[in-house]
Scaffold this motif. Sequence first.
Motif, PDB file in Angstrom:
ATOM      1  N   UNK A   1       0.658   5.775  -7.227  1.00 23.75           N
ATOM      2  CA  UNK A   1      -0.652   6.128  -7.191  1.00 23.75           C
ATOM      3  C   UNK A   1      -1.184   6.184  -5.935  1.00 23.75           C
ATOM      4  N   UNK A   2      -1.699   7.235  -5.496  1.00 25.99           N
ATOM      5  CA  UNK A   2      -2.122   7.385  -3.979  1.00 25.99           C
ATOM      6  C   UNK A   2      -3.700   7.562  -4.121  1.00 25.99           C
ATOM      7  N   UNK A   3      -4.274   6.523  -3.475  1.00 28.85           N
ATOM      8  CA  UNK A   3      -5.893   6.515  -3.610  1.00 28.85           C
ATOM      9  C   UNK A   3      -6.466   6.672  -2.093  1.00 28.85           C
ATOM     10  N   UNK A   4      -7.074   7.862  -2.186  1.00 26.01           N
ATOM     11  CA  UNK A   4      -7.829   8.049  -0.550  1.00 26.01           C
ATOM     12  C   UNK A   4      -9.234   7.571  -0.848  1.00 26.01           C
ATOM     13  N   UNK A   5      -9.781   6.743   0.019  1.00 24.89           N
ATOM     14  CA  UNK A   5     -10.953   6.329  -0.097  1.00 24.89           C
ATOM     15  C   UNK A   5     -11.762   6.797   1.191  1.00 24.89           C
ATOM     16  N   UNK A   6     -13.025   6.582   1.190  1.00 27.74           N
ATOM     17  CA  UNK A   6     -13.874   7.322   2.122  1.00 27.74           C
ATOM     18  C   UNK A   6     -13.514   6.643   3.715  1.00 27.74           C
ATOM     19  N   UNK A   7     -13.520   5.400   3.681  1.00 31.77           N
ATOM     20  CA  UNK A   7     -13.343   4.508   4.906  1.00 31.77           C
ATOM     21  C   UNK A   7     -12.450   3.200   4.547  1.00 31.77           C
ATOM     22  N   UNK A   8     -12.353   2.599   5.710  1.00 31.12           N
ATOM     23  CA  UNK A   8     -11.563   1.404   5.784  1.00 31.12           C
ATOM     24  C   UNK A   8     -12.304   0.303   4.789  1.00 31.12           C
TER      25      UNK A   8
ATOM     26  N   UNK B   1     -14.373   1.160   2.197  1.00 29.15           N
ATOM     27  CA  UNK B   1     -14.057   1.372   0.772  1.00 29.15           C
ATOM     28  C   UNK B   1     -12.616   1.035   0.215  1.00 29.15           C
ATOM     29  N   UNK B   2     -11.560   1.054   1.368  1.00 31.81           N
ATOM     30  CA  UNK B   2     -10.244   0.791   0.893  1.00 31.81           C
ATOM     31  C   UNK B   2     -10.098  -0.685   0.309  1.00 31.81           C
ATOM     32  N   UNK B   3     -10.659  -1.542   1.366  1.00 40.73           N
ATOM     33  CA  UNK B   3     -10.995  -3.032   1.060  1.00 40.73           C
ATOM     34  C   UNK B   3     -11.517  -3.430  -0.201  1.00 40.73           C
ATOM     35  N   UNK B   4     -12.587  -2.546  -0.687  1.00 39.36           N
ATOM     36  CA  UNK B   4     -13.410  -2.912  -1.820  1.00 39.36           C
ATOM     37  C   UNK B   4     -12.601  -2.494  -2.969  1.00 39.36           C
TER      38      UNK B   4
ATOM     39  N   UNK C   1       1.529 -12.119  -4.069  1.00 34.90           N
ATOM     40  CA  UNK C   1       2.343 -11.821  -2.589  1.00 34.90           C
ATOM     41  C   UNK C   1       1.281 -11.239  -1.475  1.00 34.90           C
ATOM     42  N   UNK C   2       1.237 -12.106  -0.655  1.00 36.01           N
ATOM     43  CA  UNK C   2       0.180 -11.779   0.553  1.00 36.01           C
ATOM     44  C   UNK C   2       0.670 -11.271   1.867  1.00 36.01           C
ATOM     45  N   UNK C   3      -0.118 -10.724   2.656  1.00 35.09           N
ATOM     46  CA  UNK C   3       0.183  -9.866   4.025  1.00 35.09           C
ATOM     47  C   UNK C   3      -0.651 -10.364   5.143  1.00 35.09           C
ATOM     48  N   UNK C   4       0.060 -10.372   6.290  1.00 34.16           N
ATOM     49  CA  UNK C   4      -0.881 -10.645   7.391  1.00 34.16           C
ATOM     50  C   UNK C   4      -1.045  -9.393   8.186  1.00 34.16           C
ATOM     51  N   UNK C   5      -1.591  -9.166   9.320  1.00 38.81           N
ATOM     52  CA  UNK C   5      -1.761  -8.377  10.130  1.00 38.81           C
ATOM     53  C   UNK C   5      -3.426  -7.879  10.015  1.00 38.81           C
ATOM     54  N   UNK C   6      -3.590  -6.752  10.805  1.00 39.84           N
ATOM     55  CA  UNK C   6      -5.005  -6.456  10.754  1.00 39.84           C
ATOM     56  C   UNK C   6      -5.646  -5.638   9.539  1.00 39.84           C
ATOM     57  N   UNK C   7      -4.715  -4.978   8.828  1.00 39.92           N
ATOM     58  CA  UNK C   7      -5.150  -4.337   7.634  1.00 39.92           C
ATOM     59  C   UNK C   7      -5.762  -5.028   6.561  1.00 39.92           C
ATOM     60  N   UNK C   8      -5.249  -6.298   6.232  1.00 37.81           N
ATOM     61  CA  UNK C   8      -5.822  -6.748   4.917  1.00 37.81           C
ATOM     62  C   UNK C   8      -6.795  -7.635   5.289  1.00 37.81           C
ATOM     63  N   UNK C   9      -7.567  -7.824   6.712  1.00 41.24           N
ATOM     64  CA  UNK C   9      -8.638  -8.705   6.755  1.00 41.24           C
ATOM     65  C   UNK C   9      -9.732  -8.388   6.154  1.00 41.24           C
ATOM     66  N   UNK C  10     -10.238  -7.069   6.102  1.00 38.05           N
ATOM     67  CA  UNK C  10     -11.711  -6.779   5.342  1.00 38.05           C
ATOM     68  C   UNK C  10     -11.215  -7.006   3.703  1.00 38.05           C
ATOM     69  N   UNK C  11     -10.103  -6.683   3.416  1.00 43.03           N
ATOM     70  CA  UNK C  11      -9.737  -7.257   1.784  1.00 43.03           C
ATOM     71  C   UNK C  11     -10.098  -8.546   1.561  1.00 43.03           C
ATOM     72  N   UNK C  12      -9.487  -9.451   2.672  1.00 39.38           N
ATOM     73  CA  UNK C  12      -9.453 -10.873   2.470  1.00 39.38           C
ATOM     74  C   UNK C  12     -11.176 -11.262   2.538  1.00 39.38           C
ATOM     75  N   UNK C  13     -11.861 -10.584   3.569  1.00 41.45           N
ATOM     76  CA  UNK C  13     -13.255 -11.062   3.608  1.00 41.45           C
ATOM     77  C   UNK C  13     -14.072 -10.428   2.111  1.00 41.45           C
ATOM     78  N   UNK C  14     -13.585  -9.483   1.629  1.00 42.61           N
ATOM     79  CA  UNK C  14     -14.218  -9.161   0.128  1.00 42.61           C
ATOM     80  C   UNK C  14     -13.842 -10.251  -0.811  1.00 42.61           C
ATOM     81  N   UNK C  15     -12.519 -10.562  -0.703  1.00 42.89           N
ATOM     82  CA  UNK C  15     -12.374 -11.729  -1.603  1.00 42.89           C
ATOM     83  C   UNK C  15     -13.060 -13.038  -1.509  1.00 42.89           C
ATOM     84  N   UNK C  16     -13.208 -13.393  -0.405  1.00 40.56           N
ATOM     85  CA  UNK C  16     -13.998 -14.500   0.033  1.00 40.56           C
ATOM     86  C   UNK C  16     -15.488 -14.155  -0.565  1.00 40.56           C
TER      87      UNK C  16
END
Length: 264
Positions: free
Chosen positions: A2-9, A11-14, A33-48
């Motif tokens: 399933x490929x979802x294209x959001x408007x920006x980074x 919205x990807x995290x949201x 299962x969790x990942x590190x790197x720059x990409x998931x940081x915004x997602x982690x901020x949303x989860x927090x």
Amino acid sequence: MRVIIESDADAVAECASGFFQSLLLHKPDVVLGLATGSTPIKLYQKLIQKFQQGLLNFQQATTFNLDEYVGLEIGHPESYRCFMQEQLFRHINVRPEATHLPQVESKNLLRQGADYDEKILAAGGIDLQLLGIGSDGHIGFNEPGSSLASRTRIKALTRVTRQDNARFFNSIDDVPKLSVTMGIGSILKARRCMLLATGPAKAKAIQAMIEGSVTARVPASALQLHPDTIVILDPDAAKLLQFKDYYQDSELLQRELESTTTET
Ligand code: F6R
């Protein structure tokens, strides 16, 4: 896939955080299962944020990270244990003993991988595996050429990956050469995989992963063999996809279907 294209980074995290939220709601004792790197940081901020708003509870959750560098001293700020602590764990109510990363301090490093896979199995397997993608197509630290059936093990980093990650260290010479990473076969055992990618540097790898052949040259392409993988992209990461319009049309239909299914 399933490929979802959001408007920006953002919205990807949201969007990604919404999947975490509904999973945690249905299964409070979820195994993530969790990942590190720059990409998931915004997602982690949303989860927090959602945790602080009382929308998420990690009390019964268990986590397993994809990988860890070998050779950094304990407490090194660039170790993935420290990254997770800083970016997520210390801000939420997950039990520290329920958070797992590959043990790289052990004298018996060669045994570590098998132990890690056994621990995941004993926890009931991973419900949702979060992934980023390397510019060379790696997932975890499964570099090009990794067996598509590989299990958690020690893996050498390519020069490309060490160069990509040098931004977190003083120089490329300080970037470790080895890691312990979940294997591709281990990742494919997760009940659902969710890969996030943002920015133009990921566009080539994303195109090869989704629309290219399944090949060890592009380790992420193994996800084509997984029955439940969601890929969430920003327009830059999606820009080389040939069937972009089709993915967007399909996603609209999927959302329409989901809303009618929940209403009835
Ligand atoms: C991190 C990991 C890697 C990264 C990938 C992308 O745990 O396993 O595969 O997901 O290198 O990293 P970023 O997000 O920094 O571009």
